[in-house]
Design an enzyme around this catalytic site. Structure first.
Site, PDB file in Angstrom:
ATOM      1  N   CYS A  15     -12.695  36.837  34.146  1.00  0.00           N
ATOM      2  CA  CYS A  15     -13.532  36.487  35.075  1.00  0.00           C
ATOM      3  C   CYS A  15     -13.456  36.619  36.420  1.00  0.00           C
ATOM      4  O   CYS A  15     -14.195  36.260  37.435  1.00  0.00           O
ATOM      5  CB  CYS A  15     -14.126  35.016  34.719  1.00  0.00           C
ATOM      6  SG  CYS A  15     -15.074  35.015  33.000  1.00  0.00           S
TER       7      CYS A  15
ATOM      8  N   ASN B 211     -23.115  34.529  31.715  1.00  0.00           N
ATOM      9  CA  ASN B 211     -22.061  34.581  32.337  1.00  0.00           C
ATOM     10  C   ASN B 211     -21.638  36.279  32.138  1.00  0.00           C
ATOM     11  O   ASN B 211     -21.287  36.660  30.968  1.00  0.00           O
ATOM     12  CB  ASN B 211     -20.737  33.966  31.536  1.00  0.00           C
ATOM     13  CG  ASN B 211     -19.498  34.259  32.051  1.00  0.00           C
ATOM     14  OD1 ASN B 211     -19.051  35.052  32.994  1.00  0.00           O
ATOM     15  ND2 ASN B 211     -18.532  33.475  31.707  1.00  0.00           N
TER      16      ASN B 211
ATOM     17  N   HIS C 190     -18.257  31.658  40.438  1.00  0.00           N
ATOM     18  CA  HIS C 190     -18.387  32.171  39.249  1.00  0.00           C
ATOM     19  C   HIS C 190     -19.332  31.716  38.446  1.00  0.00           C
ATOM     20  O   HIS C 190     -19.368  30.217  38.368  1.00  0.00           O
ATOM     21  CB  HIS C 190     -17.063  32.382  38.678  1.00  0.00           C
ATOM     22  CG  HIS C 190     -16.822  32.957  36.998  1.00  0.00           C
ATOM     23  ND1 HIS C 190     -17.482  34.171  37.055  1.00  0.00           N
ATOM     24  CD2 HIS C 190     -16.551  32.428  35.871  1.00  0.00           C
ATOM     25  CE1 HIS C 190     -17.714  34.274  35.738  1.00  0.00           C
ATOM     26  NE2 HIS C 190     -17.077  33.153  35.066  1.00  0.00           N
TER      27      HIS C 190
HETATM   28  O1  UT7 Z   1     -15.612  32.231  32.710  1.00  0.00           O
HETATM   29  C1  UT7 Z   1     -14.800  31.686  31.777  1.00  0.00           C
HETATM   30  C2  UT7 Z   1     -15.196  31.737  30.482  1.00  0.00           C
HETATM   31  N1  UT7 Z   1     -15.819  30.555  29.601  1.00  0.00           N
HETATM   32  C3  UT7 Z   1     -16.173  29.276  30.283  1.00  0.00           C
HETATM   33  O2  UT7 Z   1     -16.030  29.220  31.363  1.00  0.00           O
HETATM   34  C4  UT7 Z   1     -17.049  28.402  29.138  1.00  0.00           C
HETATM   35  C5  UT7 Z   1     -16.274  26.915  29.496  1.00  0.00           C
HETATM   36  N2  UT7 Z   1     -16.949  26.047  28.322  1.00  0.00           N
HETATM   37  C6  UT7 Z   1     -18.186  25.801  28.168  1.00  0.00           C
HETATM   38  O3  UT7 Z   1     -18.854  26.475  28.798  1.00  0.00           O
HETATM   39  C7  UT7 Z   1     -18.401  24.869  27.232  1.00  0.00           C
HETATM   40  O4  UT7 Z   1     -17.340  24.229  26.591  1.00  0.00           O
HETATM   41  C8  UT7 Z   1     -19.453  25.350  26.086  1.00  0.00           C
HETATM   42  C9  UT7 Z   1     -20.720  25.757  26.661  1.00  0.00           C
HETATM   43  C10 UT7 Z   1     -18.589  26.671  25.538  1.00  0.00           C
HETATM   44  C11 UT7 Z   1     -19.818  24.361  25.231  1.00  0.00           C
HETATM   45  O5  UT7 Z   1     -20.197  23.274  25.630  1.00  0.00           O
HETATM   46  P1  UT7 Z   1     -19.654  21.754  25.436  1.00  0.00           P
HETATM   47  O6  UT7 Z   1     -20.373  20.793  26.020  1.00  0.00           O
HETATM   48  O7  UT7 Z   1     -18.144  21.778  25.746  1.00  0.00           O
HETATM   49  O8  UT7 Z   1     -19.818  21.714  23.931  1.00  0.00           O
HETATM   50  P2  UT7 Z   1     -18.693  21.427  22.900  1.00  0.00           P
HETATM   51  O9  UT7 Z   1     -17.726  22.327  22.490  1.00  0.00           O
HETATM   52  O10 UT7 Z   1     -18.100  19.920  23.108  1.00  0.00           O
HETATM   53  O11 UT7 Z   1     -19.498  21.119  21.623  1.00  0.00           O
HETATM   54  C12 UT7 Z   1     -20.421  19.998  21.291  1.00  0.00           C
HETATM   55  C13 UT7 Z   1     -21.213  20.155  20.055  1.00  0.00           C
HETATM   56  C14 UT7 Z   1     -20.208  20.321  18.916  1.00  0.00           C
HETATM   57  O12 UT7 Z   1     -20.887  19.608  17.691  1.00  0.00           O
HETATM   58  P3  UT7 Z   1     -20.300  18.199  17.482  1.00  0.00           P
HETATM   59  O13 UT7 Z   1     -18.953  18.638  17.044  1.00  0.00           O
HETATM   60  O14 UT7 Z   1     -20.369  17.251  18.365  1.00  0.00           O
HETATM   61  O15 UT7 Z   1     -21.143  17.725  16.048  1.00  0.00           O
HETATM   62  C15 UT7 Z   1     -20.648  21.785  18.777  1.00  0.00           C
HETATM   63  O16 UT7 Z   1     -20.346  22.095  17.357  1.00  0.00           O
HETATM   64  O17 UT7 Z   1     -22.212  21.085  20.142  1.00  0.00           O
HETATM   65  C16 UT7 Z   1     -21.950  21.948  18.976  1.00  0.00           C
HETATM   66  N3  UT7 Z   1     -22.206  23.397  19.509  1.00  0.00           N
HETATM   67  C17 UT7 Z   1     -23.535  23.711  19.522  1.00  0.00           C
HETATM   68  N4  UT7 Z   1     -24.739  23.268  19.257  1.00  0.00           N
HETATM   69  C18 UT7 Z   1     -25.875  24.340  19.410  1.00  0.00           C
HETATM   70  C19 UT7 Z   1     -21.279  24.250  19.985  1.00  0.00           C
HETATM   71  N5  UT7 Z   1     -22.126  25.576  20.460  1.00  0.00           N
HETATM   72  C20 UT7 Z   1     -23.449  25.295  20.211  1.00  0.00           C
HETATM   73  C21 UT7 Z   1     -24.651  25.829  20.362  1.00  0.00           C
HETATM   74  N6  UT7 Z   1     -25.852  25.360  20.047  1.00  0.00           N
HETATM   75  N7  UT7 Z   1     -24.728  26.978  20.878  1.00  0.00           N
END
Ligand code: UT7
Length: 331
Positions: A116, A286, A256
């Site tokens: 990225c 993204n 970004h």
């Molecule tokens: O450019 C560099 C590339 N990438 C990034 O910069 C990404 C950086 N990370 C992020 O943007 C975030 O971490 C994500 C958007 C990927 C995830 O958001 P989060 O707030 O960190 O969520 P999480 O991974 O802590 O997940 C929270 C909950 C989980 O459920 P439980 O364990 O609390 O029951 C996940 O399983 O949300 C669940 N979850 C979803 N629910 C609905 C994860 N993805 C999804 C989804 N829809 N798409």
């Protein structure tokens, strides 16, 4: 003699027509619009549906947009840097194909891969060539067909990424405008947290790697999130300090677009008012190497000559950094 600085003198962009909305994703994986919007700020992203077209198509379209807007003769371009994490093919650089297709017949060209941060690093590379006096017109293209490496069964990645391309032309400036300073860093610890495991020399593609879905991008979102906020803010703050910039005299944060919460937290830690923070993540998600030039293209009309722009990016590797630039033209 005044020092030569490297300024952006034109920008262009392209996104494919097909729109993949949150509602459409709800039918593909276990997710919902409310979750995606509140966790990422993304409502829709663009997808290049034509299976016959690779990332070069996006970059070529963006470069052609720039060439048309600037009324540029592509034969005058000295160098084409193609910033991408999703090259058309391995070994033969996507840059060489793109340069030929746009008519940059007098240019040399190569790909630059820093996930990225590819476009940000490309800006640094372009600026160095211009400042050295060696070349006069350097075209940096940033494009990614992220849909080619996304597993549309993986809800933790498929909701984030989209396809797109952007381009910026760098030329010498003698008024002191253009790139002023940079702070770029990398840390290989990140290789564990954001990557495509198979398809490279470490793990060549086999029937087994494909069956395991190891040709798709995977990430530990939480870890990437934490690093992204802390490193982007650290780099941006360092750039402010080194250049005696206060929050008041920064005009625009060009960050970004990975997650709206990452952008807001970075701006917050840098003490920047939200009116200065450029965002289009809602419409594109993204797009990896394309986020920065897409912002430049979308907000070009709001920039004034002399405006202070602070760029910041973070991505796989990990690779991150910040660049301070004085905008060089009114459009
Ligand atoms: O450019 C560099 C590339 N990438 C990034 O910069 C990404 C950086 N990370 C992020 O943007 C975030 O971490 C994500 C958007 C990927 C995830 O958001 P989060 O707030 O960190 O969520 P999480 O991974 O802590 O997940 C929270 C909950 C989980 O459920 P439980 O364990 O609390 O029951 C996940 O399983 O949300 C669940 N979850 C979803 N629910 C609905 C994860 N993805 C999804 C989804 N829809 N798409």
């Amino acid at each position: 003699m005044s020092k030569i600085t490297a300024a952006i003198t034109a920008v262009g962009a392209y996104v494919p027509d097909h729109v993949l909305t949150n509602e459409m994703l709800e039918t593909m994986v276990d997710t919902n619009d409310e979750w995606i919007t509140s966790r990422t700020g993304i409502k829709e992203r663009r997808i290049l549906k034509d299976a016959e077209k690779g990332t070069s198509f996006l970059g070529i379209k963006a470069a052609e947009d720039l060439i048309r807007k600037k009324n540029l003769d592509p034969k005058e371009i000295d160098l084409v840097i193609f910033a991408t994490a999703t090259p058309d093919i391995f070994v033969a650089a996507t840059a060489a194909y793109a340069a030929s297709e746009i008519g940059a017949v007098n240019a040399f060209s190569y790909d630059l891969q820093a996930a990225c941060s590819s476009f940000l690093y490309g800006m640094s590379t372009a600026a160095s060539y211009i400042e050295s006096g060696r070349y006069k017109k350097v075209l940096v293209i940033g494009a990614d067909k992220m849909s080619s490496i996304i597993d549309y069964k993986d809800r933790t990645t498929c909701i984030i990424f989209g396809d797109g391309g952007g381009a910026a032309l760098f030329e010498p400036n003698e008024e002191g405008l253009g790139v002023q300073d940079e702070y770029l860093r990398s840390d290989g610890v990140g290789r564990e947290f954001l990557r495509i495991a198979a398809g490279g020399s470490l793990m060549p593609t086999t029937a087994e790697t494909v069956a395991n879905g190891q040709h798709y991008v995977r990430q530990d979102g939480k870890t990437v999130f934490k690093y992204a906020v802390s490193k982007m803010a650290e780099a941006g703050t360092e750039i402010l300090k080194r250049n005696a910039l206060t929050a008041d005299n920064v005009d625009w944060l060009v960050a970004h677009q990975a997650n709206e919460r990452i952008i807001d937290a970075t701006a917050n830690r840098m003490g920047l008012d939200e009116s200065k923070v450029l965002k289009n993540i809602k419409y594109y998600g993204n797009t990896t190497s394309a986020t920065l030039p897409l912002l430049l293209n979308d907000f070009e009309k709001q920039f004034n000559k002399g405006d202070n722009l602070v760029f910041a990016a973070f991505g796989g590797g990990f690779a991150w950094g910040s660049i301070y630039m004085k905008w060089a033209y009114n459009s």
